[in-house]
Design a protein around this motif. Structure first.
Motif, PDB file in Angstrom:
ATOM      1  N   ILE A 117       0.842  -1.197   0.000  1.00 62.72           N
ATOM      2  CA  ILE A 117       0.000   0.000   0.000  1.00 62.72           C
ATOM      3  C   ILE A 117       0.876   1.245   0.000  1.00 62.72           C
ATOM      4  O   ILE A 117       0.612   2.216  -0.720  1.00 62.72           O
ATOM      5  CB  ILE A 117      -0.969  -0.009   1.203  1.00 62.72           C
ATOM      6  CG1 ILE A 117      -2.050  -1.060   0.986  1.00 62.72           C
ATOM      7  CG2 ILE A 117      -1.600   1.358   1.413  1.00 62.72           C
ATOM      8  CD1 ILE A 117      -2.940  -1.292   2.181  1.00 62.72           C
ATOM      9  N   GLY A 118       1.940   1.217   0.808  1.00 63.42           N
ATOM     10  CA  GLY A 118       2.858   2.352   0.844  1.00 63.42           C
ATOM     11  C   GLY A 118       3.512   2.599  -0.503  1.00 63.42           C
ATOM     12  O   GLY A 118       3.618   3.746  -0.957  1.00 63.42           O
ATOM     13  N   LEU A 119       3.955   1.531  -1.157  1.00 63.24           N
ATOM     14  CA  LEU A 119       4.567   1.675  -2.488  1.00 63.24           C
ATOM     15  C   LEU A 119       3.568   2.198  -3.512  1.00 63.24           C
ATOM     16  O   LEU A 119       3.903   3.025  -4.358  1.00 63.24           O
ATOM     17  CB  LEU A 119       5.152   0.344  -2.950  1.00 63.24           C
ATOM     18  CG  LEU A 119       6.421  -0.119  -2.234  1.00 63.24           C
ATOM     19  CD1 LEU A 119       6.793  -1.527  -2.666  1.00 63.24           C
ATOM     20  CD2 LEU A 119       7.558   0.846  -2.506  1.00 63.24           C
ATOM     21  N   MET A 120       2.339   1.709  -3.424  1.00 66.37           N
ATOM     22  CA  MET A 120       1.304   2.152  -4.344  1.00 66.37           C
ATOM     23  C   MET A 120       1.023   3.647  -4.176  1.00 66.37           C
ATOM     24  O   MET A 120       0.916   4.390  -5.168  1.00 66.37           O
ATOM     25  CB  MET A 120       0.027   1.355  -4.082  1.00 66.37           C
ATOM     26  CG  MET A 120      -0.795   1.035  -5.236  1.00 66.37           C
ATOM     27  SD  MET A 120      -2.020  -0.131  -4.624  1.00 66.37           S
ATOM     28  CE  MET A 120      -3.025  -0.223  -6.013  1.00 66.37           C
ATOM     29  N   LEU A 121       0.914   4.101  -2.932  1.00 62.64           N
ATOM     30  CA  LEU A 121       0.686   5.519  -2.679  1.00 62.64           C
ATOM     31  C   LEU A 121       1.871   6.362  -3.148  1.00 62.64           C
ATOM     32  O   LEU A 121       1.686   7.469  -3.672  1.00 62.64           O
ATOM     33  CB  LEU A 121       0.415   5.748  -1.196  1.00 62.64           C
ATOM     34  CG  LEU A 121      -0.916   5.210  -0.668  1.00 62.64           C
ATOM     35  CD1 LEU A 121      -0.999   5.381   0.844  1.00 62.64           C
ATOM     36  CD2 LEU A 121      -2.084   5.886  -1.353  1.00 62.64           C
ATOM     37  N   PHE A 122       3.076   5.843  -2.990  1.00 63.01           N
ATOM     38  CA  PHE A 122       4.270   6.549  -3.441  1.00 63.01           C
ATOM     39  C   PHE A 122       4.261   6.712  -4.960  1.00 63.01           C
ATOM     40  O   PHE A 122       4.532   7.809  -5.483  1.00 63.01           O
ATOM     41  CB  PHE A 122       5.522   5.788  -2.984  1.00 63.01           C
ATOM     42  CG  PHE A 122       6.809   6.427  -3.394  1.00 63.01           C
ATOM     43  CD1 PHE A 122       7.234   7.601  -2.807  1.00 63.01           C
ATOM     44  CD2 PHE A 122       7.595   5.847  -4.383  1.00 63.01           C
ATOM     45  CE1 PHE A 122       8.424   8.200  -3.190  1.00 63.01           C
ATOM     46  CE2 PHE A 122       8.787   6.422  -4.770  1.00 63.01           C
ATOM     47  CZ  PHE A 122       9.201   7.614  -4.172  1.00 63.01           C
ATOM     48  N   VAL A 123       3.918   5.661  -5.680  1.00 64.13           N
ATOM     49  CA  VAL A 123       3.866   5.726  -7.146  1.00 64.13           C
ATOM     50  C   VAL A 123       2.774   6.682  -7.611  1.00 64.13           C
ATOM     51  O   VAL A 123       2.977   7.470  -8.548  1.00 64.13           O
ATOM     52  CB  VAL A 123       3.663   4.313  -7.743  1.00 64.13           C
ATOM     53  CG1 VAL A 123       3.323   4.373  -9.208  1.00 64.13           C
ATOM     54  CG2 VAL A 123       4.901   3.467  -7.510  1.00 64.13           C
ATOM     55  N   VAL A 124       1.624   6.650  -6.948  1.00 68.59           N
ATOM     56  CA  VAL A 124       0.537   7.564  -7.319  1.00 68.59           C
ATOM     57  C   VAL A 124       0.969   9.011  -7.071  1.00 68.59           C
ATOM     58  O   VAL A 124       0.701   9.891  -7.887  1.00 68.59           O
ATOM     59  CB  VAL A 124      -0.760   7.219  -6.562  1.00 68.59           C
ATOM     60  CG1 VAL A 124      -1.805   8.308  -6.722  1.00 68.59           C
ATOM     61  CG2 VAL A 124      -1.311   5.889  -7.047  1.00 68.59           C
ATOM     62  N   ALA A 125       1.639   9.260  -5.941  1.00 67.22           N
ATOM     63  CA  ALA A 125       2.108  10.615  -5.644  1.00 67.22           C
ATOM     64  C   ALA A 125       3.110  11.094  -6.696  1.00 67.22           C
ATOM     65  O   ALA A 125       3.036  12.239  -7.156  1.00 67.22           O
ATOM     66  CB  ALA A 125       2.728  10.661  -4.252  1.00 67.22           C
ATOM     67  N   LEU A 126       4.039  10.217  -7.087  1.00 71.45           N
ATOM     68  CA  LEU A 126       4.990  10.594  -8.129  1.00 71.45           C
ATOM     69  C   LEU A 126       4.281  10.885  -9.447  1.00 71.45           C
ATOM     70  O   LEU A 126       4.646  11.820 -10.172  1.00 71.45           O
ATOM     71  CB  LEU A 126       6.033   9.494  -8.327  1.00 71.45           C
ATOM     72  CG  LEU A 126       7.103   9.379  -7.242  1.00 71.45           C
ATOM     73  CD1 LEU A 126       8.038   8.215  -7.559  1.00 71.45           C
ATOM     74  CD2 LEU A 126       7.887  10.662  -7.106  1.00 71.45           C
ATOM     75  N   SER A 127       3.281  10.095  -9.768  1.00 75.50           N
ATOM     76  CA  SER A 127       2.530  10.317 -11.007  1.00 75.50           C
ATOM     77  C   SER A 127       1.786  11.645 -10.970  1.00 75.50           C
ATOM     78  O   SER A 127       1.731  12.359 -11.979  1.00 75.50           O
ATOM     79  CB  SER A 127       1.538   9.172 -11.232  1.00 75.50           C
ATOM     80  OG  SER A 127       2.211   7.968 -11.431  1.00 75.50           O
ATOM     81  N   VAL A 128       1.225  11.965  -9.818  1.00 76.17           N
ATOM     82  CA  VAL A 128       0.515  13.246  -9.692  1.00 76.17           C
ATOM     83  C   VAL A 128       1.482  14.396  -9.907  1.00 76.17           C
ATOM     84  O   VAL A 128       1.178  15.352 -10.635  1.00 76.17           O
ATOM     85  CB  VAL A 128      -0.182  13.345  -8.311  1.00 76.17           C
ATOM     86  CG1 VAL A 128      -0.651  14.759  -8.041  1.00 76.17           C
ATOM     87  CG2 VAL A 128      -1.348  12.386  -8.237  1.00 76.17           C
TER      88      VAL A 128
END
Length: 107
Positions: free
Chosen positions: A22-33
């Protein structure tokens, strides 16, 4: 007894792995944003611009994620409502008669 300990260890390990994912997923979404925000006003000269394609793909993915979260929250809400209704329906609200409660009425 060892099987219970092994099961508890597996559950704990699975929770840790799920938290990391979940942490990695949120990190990737934040980078994409941040990438989409940075490249939102780029000068597009090509018909097949990779930045425009990525922004479109990101927009589609976030819309699908939002729809999925809405669906999941709806299902969870309905399950909780049904659970509350079935729990209240199964309660016995009858307290019995006055004689069973040993209440004396003096007239």
């Amino acid at each position: 007894m060892t099987s219970r300990k092994a099961t508890f260890k597996n559950v704990k390990q699975n929770r840790i792995i799920a938290g990391i994912m979940i942490g990695l997923m949120l990190f990737v979404v934040a980078l994409s944003v941040f990438y989409v925000i940075e490249e939102a006003g780029h000068d597009c000269h090509d018909e097949h611009c990779p930045i425009c394609a990525y922004i479109h793909q990101f927009k589609t993915a976030t819309e699908n994620l939002a729809l999925g979260l809405i669906g999941i929250s709806t299902v969870i809400s309905l399950a909780l409502i049904l659970r509350a209704v079935s729990a209240s329906a199964s309660k016995n609200y009858s307290r019995g008669t006055l004689i069973e409660q040993k209440i004396r009425i003096n007239c």
